[in-house]
Structure formats: structure tokens, C-alpha cells
Design an enzyme around this catalytic site. Structure first.
Site, short mmCIF file in Angstrom:
data_model
loop_
_atom_site.label_atom_id
_atom_site.label_comp_id
_atom_site.label_asym_id
_atom_site.label_seq_id
_atom_site.Cartn_x
_atom_site.Cartn_y
_atom_site.Cartn_z
N SER A 120 50.01 43.83 50.37
CA SER A 120 49.13 43.25 49.23
C SER A 120 48.55 42.10 49.71
O SER A 120 47.76 41.46 48.88
CB SER A 120 50.07 42.81 48.35
OG SER A 120 50.89 44.02 47.69
N HIS A 141 45.32 49.78 50.21
CA HIS A 141 46.10 49.16 49.28
C HIS A 141 45.97 49.95 47.92
O HIS A 141 45.31 49.89 47.21
CB HIS A 141 45.51 47.94 49.05
CG HIS A 141 46.11 46.92 48.06
ND1 HIS A 141 45.73 45.86 47.28
CD2 HIS A 141 47.58 46.77 47.84
CE1 HIS A 141 46.53 45.37 46.66
NE2 HIS A 141 47.79 45.85 46.98
N GLU A 153 41.99 50.09 47.07
CA GLU A 153 41.27 48.88 47.92
C GLU A 153 41.41 49.47 49.30
O GLU A 153 42.52 49.29 49.89
CB GLU A 153 41.83 47.69 47.51
CG GLU A 153 41.25 46.59 46.92
CD GLU A 153 41.95 45.38 46.89
OE1 GLU A 153 42.95 45.21 46.83
OE2 GLU A 153 41.25 44.15 46.57
N ASN A 191 44.48 41.18 44.04
CA ASN A 191 45.36 39.91 43.90
C ASN A 191 44.79 38.49 43.93
O ASN A 191 45.61 37.73 43.67
CB ASN A 191 46.61 40.06 44.95
CG ASN A 191 47.66 41.47 44.54
OD1 ASN A 191 47.79 41.66 43.55
ND2 ASN A 191 47.87 42.20 45.65
#
Ligand code: NAD
Length: 241
Positions: A120, A141, A153, A191
Site C-alpha cells: 500500500s 495494488h 492501481e 492512499n
């Protein structure tokens, strides 16, 4: 570059979801964990999630059997990477652990095997730097829960090639997901934007601007978010955030 046999490292929250989605889309999956309990729980979880899809008529009984048959479990990494086209690492989020795993993968995997991480937050370029194949290292991701969430991602490290990126984008599409290519910056895109929003919602609560329900309702009704940020923080887990 063939893409059929895939090893998933780590059978926790993300690893079992990734194994499920790959197996359901006819990839041969080798799921490996240091913990036998984690592997057993992962298979139970996948079976349970397939039952729910079966009950909703999203898959047939045959699809369930085929999906489970496409997954083999291992506790030995060496055996688990034998002859695979791609490895997706989804072990615990710890930089030293990931560097150790990628160093070992580089030594034991065939030279054409692509190495991906589901991290992450850890730099793909840094992870790639412990291997002799940084051009073949990439971030994939997935979002939690993997069988439900459509986004992947795809994160290019500094030396990841166009060919490798395209191959991973194609594989993501085969899973029925939408792949978005991004570059290797802290938090990538998801994130980098999500965590400050969650942090600010906690600050908003702490300063007494509004209560939990009120903050979440403002964001659900005012911004058309499917879930409020405080609820989402609990769903992800505050430790993980
Ligand atoms: P988790 O704690 O649920 O699972 C991690 C698993 O890795 C455990 O079963 C553990 O036994 C196993 N493991 C640890 N060391 C290992 C090793 N050397 N070899 C094989 N297996 C090993 O963690 P998670 O939430 O599934 O997260 C996994 C990765 O996915 C992390 O990098 C995390 O940042 C990322 N991620 C998590 C989420 C999320 O919402 N949980 C979302 C996207 C990405």
C-alpha cells in the site's frame, strides 16, 4: 510473455482475495504462506465467498469447483514459485520483510518471471533495487475486498518497462477490473488522497466540529461517497490506516 501460472505470497486479507479472483478467472494459482492456519483460513474464506456468489446466482456450482481446483497451497516458497510467470507478493506490510522476500524471489525464480507487490505504501523502486531484474518489478495494488472492488492501481517503478506494465494491465482487465497506471510516489494515488481525508475526519471529530454520524453523513450525502470516512477507517482497520 505468457501469463497463466501465478504465485500469491501471503494468504491474509488481501492474498486470499487475490487468489480467489485469479482462480475464478482461470489462472493457476499457487498460494503460499508461512502459516498453515492462514492457508486453511484462506481456503475456507474463498469457499464461503464463492457460496455467497452462488446463492446470488453470480456463478454456477461448476464455477465454484473450478475456482477451488485452480488453487494449490504451499508453505515452501521455493516449490511455490516453480515455473510461474508472475509472483504477486501480499505479505505483511513491513519493508524489511518485503526486501528479504524480493531478494530471495530474484534468486529462486526463473529469469523471466515478473515480480509484483501489493504494497500500500512502500516504494516499488526500493523493492526492485534488491533484485537483478528491476525492469520486471511492478506494483499491483488491489483494493479490499478484492472480489468486490473494481480498481487495480498498477504502479511503475523507476525502471519498470512498458512491456511489463502493459502485460500487467492486460492481466488486470482479464480479472474484470479497471487498471489505472500510476507512478511510484509515497501512497501512490489511492492512499495519498484517502489517508489525509481519513486523518482530517478524525481531527474534525476530535475538535468537536461534529459527531461520528454527522461527519459520515456529510460525506455520504454531500460528496456521494458510498461510506463515510470514519466508517471506512474502521472497515480498513485503524492499525492498518
Ligand atoms: P494480513 O496481515 O491479513 O496478511 C499477511 C499474510 O502474510 C499473513 O497470513 C502472514 O502469515 C503472511 N506472511 C508474513 N510473512 C510471510 C512470508 N515471509 N512468506 C509468506 N507469507 C508471509 O495483511 P493484508 O491486509 O492482507 O496485507 C497484505 C499486503 O497488502 C500489505 O502489503 C498491505 O499493505 C497490502 N494491502 C492491504 C490492504 C487492506 O485493506 N488490508 C489493501 C491494499 C493493500
Amino acid at each position: 510473455m505468457k501469463m497463466k501460472n501465478i504465485t500469491v505470497i501471503g494468504a491474509g486479507t488481501m492474498g486470499n482475495g487475490i487468489a480467489h479472483v485469479l482462480a475464478q478467472n482461470n489462472f493457476n494459482v499457487k498460494l503460499v504462506d508461512i502459516s498453515n492456519d492462514a492457508l486453511e483460513n484462506a481456503l475456507k474464506n474463498i469457499s464461503h465467498n464463492l457460496d455467497r456468489m452462488l446463492a446470488k446466482k453470480k456463478i454456477s456450482a461448476e464455477d465454484k469447483i473450478n475456482t477451488l481446483n485452480n488453487i494449490t497451497t504451499y508453505t515452501n516458497l521455493n516449490k511455490a514459485v516453480n515455473g510461474v510467470d508472475l509472483v504477486i507478493e501480499a505479505a505483511t506490510e513491513n519493508i524489511n520483510l518485503k526486501l528479504k522476500i524480493f531478494k530471495e524471489l530474484d534468486e529462486i525464480c526463473e529469469k523471466n518471471t515478473l515480480l509484483a507487490t501489493n504494497t500500500s505504501s512502500i516504494s516499488i523502486t526500493k523493492i526492485a533495487s534488491v533484485t537483478n531484474r528491476p525492469d520486471k518489478v511492478i506494483g499491483i495494488h488491489f483494493m479490499n475486498p478484492v472480489p468486490v472492488m473494481r480498481l487495480i492501481e498498477v504502479i511503475r517503478g523507476y525502471l519498470t518497462t512498458d512491456e511489463v506494465t502493459q502485460k500487467v494491465m492486460q492481466m488486470s482487465n482479464k480479472l474484470g477490473k479497471i487498471a489505472v497506471e500510476v507512478n511510484d510516489y509515497p501512497g501512490f494515488v489511492a492512499n495519498r488522497i484517502l489517508m489525509p481525508m481519513i486523518n482530517e475526519s478524525i481531527e474534525t471529530l476530535s475538535q468537536g466540529v461534529a459527531g461520528v454520524e454527522e461527519i459520515d453523513t456529510v460525506m455520504i450525502l454531500g460528496m456521494a461517497h458510498p461510506m463515510g470516512p470514519l466508517h471506512l477507517a474502521d472497515f480498513i482497520g485503524l492499525d492498518v490506516c
